[in-house]
Motif scaffolding. Sequence first.
Motif, PDB file in Angstrom:
ATOM      1  N   ILE A 222       0.853  -1.186   0.000  1.00 26.99           N
ATOM      2  CA  ILE A 222       0.000   0.000   0.000  1.00 26.99           C
ATOM      3  C   ILE A 222       0.891   1.240   0.000  1.00 26.99           C
ATOM      4  O   ILE A 222       2.045   1.180   0.441  1.00 26.99           O
ATOM      5  N   GLY A 223       0.368   2.334  -0.503  1.00 23.50           N
ATOM      6  CA  GLY A 223       1.165   3.555  -0.530  1.00 23.50           C
ATOM      7  C   GLY A 223       0.334   4.763  -0.919  1.00 23.50           C
ATOM      8  O   GLY A 223      -0.831   4.656  -1.312  1.00 23.50           O
ATOM      9  N   GLY A 224       0.943   5.895  -0.797  1.00 22.98           N
ATOM     10  CA  GLY A 224       0.285   7.140  -1.156  1.00 22.98           C
ATOM     11  C   GLY A 224       1.299   8.264  -1.219  1.00 22.98           C
ATOM     12  O   GLY A 224       2.448   8.122  -0.795  1.00 22.98           O
ATOM     13  N   GLY A 225       0.875   9.386  -1.781  1.00 19.68           N
ATOM     14  CA  GLY A 225       1.780  10.520  -1.883  1.00 19.68           C
ATOM     15  C   GLY A 225       1.051  11.797  -2.222  1.00 19.68           C
ATOM     16  O   GLY A 225      -0.157  11.800  -2.503  1.00 19.68           O
ATOM     17  N   PHE A 226       1.801  12.896  -2.189  1.00 17.78           N
ATOM     18  CA  PHE A 226       1.220  14.196  -2.521  1.00 17.78           C
ATOM     19  C   PHE A 226       2.320  15.093  -3.082  1.00 17.78           C
ATOM     20  O   PHE A 226       3.516  14.879  -2.850  1.00 17.78           O
ATOM     21  N   GLY A 259      -2.716  -4.572  -9.243  1.00 13.93           N
ATOM     22  CA  GLY A 259      -2.561  -3.300  -8.550  1.00 13.93           C
ATOM     23  C   GLY A 259      -3.581  -2.277  -9.016  1.00 13.93           C
ATOM     24  O   GLY A 259      -4.112  -2.368 -10.133  1.00 13.93           O
ATOM     25  N   TYR A 260      -3.847  -1.338  -8.146  1.00 14.31           N
ATOM     26  CA  TYR A 260      -4.748  -0.219  -8.472  1.00 14.31           C
ATOM     27  C   TYR A 260      -4.082   1.073  -8.003  1.00 14.31           C
ATOM     28  O   TYR A 260      -3.547   1.142  -6.890  1.00 14.31           O
ATOM     29  N   GLN A 261      -4.093   2.097  -8.864  1.00 16.00           N
ATOM     30  CA  GLN A 261      -3.536   3.406  -8.505  1.00 16.00           C
ATOM     31  C   GLN A 261      -4.491   4.510  -8.935  1.00 16.00           C
ATOM     32  O   GLN A 261      -5.070   4.453 -10.029  1.00 16.00           O
ATOM     33  N   MET A 262      -4.645   5.507  -8.062  1.00 18.33           N
ATOM     34  CA  MET A 262      -5.480   6.663  -8.367  1.00 18.33           C
ATOM     35  C   MET A 262      -4.609   7.916  -8.300  1.00 18.33           C
ATOM     36  O   MET A 262      -3.929   8.164  -7.299  1.00 18.33           O
ATOM     37  N   LYS A 266      -4.388  18.636 -10.611  1.00 25.32           N
ATOM     38  CA  LYS A 266      -4.934  19.937 -10.231  1.00 25.32           C
ATOM     39  C   LYS A 266      -6.024  20.419 -11.188  1.00 25.32           C
ATOM     40  O   LYS A 266      -6.847  21.243 -10.829  1.00 25.32           O
ATOM     41  N   ASN A 267      -6.012  19.879 -12.427  1.00 23.30           N
ATOM     42  CA  ASN A 267      -7.051  20.266 -13.387  1.00 23.30           C
ATOM     43  C   ASN A 267      -8.350  19.503 -13.177  1.00 23.30           C
ATOM     44  O   ASN A 267      -9.202  19.466 -14.054  1.00 23.30           O
ATOM     45  N   ALA A 268      -8.477  18.896 -11.973  1.00 18.44           N
ATOM     46  CA  ALA A 268      -9.680  18.150 -11.570  1.00 18.44           C
ATOM     47  C   ALA A 268      -9.829  16.839 -12.336  1.00 18.44           C
ATOM     48  O   ALA A 268     -10.861  16.176 -12.237  1.00 18.44           O
ATOM     49  N   ASN A 269      -8.816  16.468 -13.105  1.00 19.36           N
ATOM     50  CA  ASN A 269      -8.854  15.200 -13.809  1.00 19.36           C
ATOM     51  C   ASN A 269      -8.283  14.109 -12.902  1.00 19.36           C
ATOM     52  O   ASN A 269      -7.224  14.268 -12.300  1.00 19.36           O
ATOM     53  N   THR A 270      -9.001  13.000 -12.793  1.00 22.24           N
ATOM     54  CA  THR A 270      -8.540  11.870 -11.989  1.00 22.24           C
ATOM     55  C   THR A 270      -8.338  10.665 -12.898  1.00 22.24           C
ATOM     56  O   THR A 270      -9.195  10.334 -13.719  1.00 22.24           O
ATOM     57  N   ILE A 271      -7.190  10.026 -12.761  1.00 16.87           N
ATOM     58  CA  ILE A 271      -6.849   8.861 -13.573  1.00 16.87           C
ATOM     59  C   ILE A 271      -6.759   7.645 -12.669  1.00 16.87           C
ATOM     60  O   ILE A 271      -6.065   7.654 -11.648  1.00 16.87           O
ATOM     61  N   HIS A 272      -7.488   6.577 -13.051  1.00 17.82           N
ATOM     62  CA  HIS A 272      -7.463   5.313 -12.319  1.00 17.82           C
ATOM     63  C   HIS A 272      -6.757   4.283 -13.198  1.00 17.82           C
ATOM     64  O   HIS A 272      -7.062   4.161 -14.397  1.00 17.82           O
ATOM     65  N   THR A 273      -5.841   3.525 -12.623  1.00 20.85           N
ATOM     66  CA  THR A 273      -5.060   2.557 -13.385  1.00 20.85           C
ATOM     67  C   THR A 273      -5.090   1.194 -12.708  1.00 20.85           C
ATOM     68  O   THR A 273      -4.788   1.074 -11.518  1.00 20.85           O
TER      69      THR A 273
END
Length: 381
Positions: A222-226, A259-262, A266-273
């Motif tokens: 598991i992981g995350g970032g900003f 795996g799943y990544q979200m 900033k342009n309000a676009n969200t990409i799910h992979t």
Amino acid sequence: MLRNFKTLSRAIITSTVILSYGAMAHATSPEIISRQALDLAGTQNFSEALRLIDTQKPEIRDSYDVRFTKARILSWADKHKKSERVFEELMRDYPGNPDIQSGYGYLEYYRGNYDLADMHFRNILQKYPDYTDATKGLELTQKARRSQRGYEWRIDVNAGVNSFDTDLSNWNHQSVRAEYNPNDMSVAFNAGATRYERFDATDIQFMAGARSSHKGPWNWEIGGGFTPDSDFRPKTTALVRGGYSHKLEGGHTLHTSIGYQMDDYKNANTIHTLTPEVTAYLTNEVTLTGRLIHVMQDSEDDQTGWLLSGEVPITDRLYGRLGYAMAPEAVNGVAIDTESIFGGLRYQLSEQTDMHLTLSRDDRENSYVRDGVNVGLTQRY
């Protein structure tokens, strides 16, 4: 000459043993058949030992001694699935038998399932503290786990640059990542940061996560970032991956995972992979990987691609890697089909230190061609 004599002598002895056992195979007891089979297995003649067992009459072949011996020999011969079936039948027929549970523990040890092996050995020692085989088995699994776990700390440092066939200015990036693997835990923790310079802007992305570090068949990450004040990198990222390792006969390992990544931009676009993956670890140190890459974007059609790569040993310390991908790549919140060719070298300076070099060429559809060079260093403590 001496080596040939030894080889010939061993062949004569083995043949004599096989012939003598075959001559009396059908006029003996389960105890004698078990001992004969174990003697053959002791000379690595696993096939002959199993053939001796399988040619017995049912009253001998189906006895406890012979079935238990067969289960053990199958585990030594790397026929783990067949051995598992025999052990499971024995445990059903003779519940609570410590010899069977010990044999099952050693099977799990041979398969690299150290947590399951530990469980079997500890269960025996709770009831029979002086059971020598279980004590030895527990010591072996703990030693193997320490060896497999490796080092407590791992530091990765990387730097790279990209050039283009258009008038875009070069990109570059630098990253550092640290992983801590406590000796008394089965979880490893990591954290890192990457500085990206693209589009005449700079973003710094911070990541952290955890993964399973035990040698059981199941594994996870598991992981995350900003990215503070992001210009082109995701504002936030979250990922999760789960996998299962299949031990195959012959010592090979097949690892499957998804795996799943979200990534939220900033342009309000969200990409799910989504990334289903299969990796084969072969006994000759060859590693082969196949991956599907399925990208889902807001207000866009889904895109699916694939990647194939492999690593092979060139010398004792030098490894080569080559890969090809035809898959969507997300840059600045936009995923576009990209053809990628990449390859490189990994050199082991020592058991603790690796150096990496990767060259890549990415042809982003109707956009640009990007060439990249990346160098890295991995240090373990």
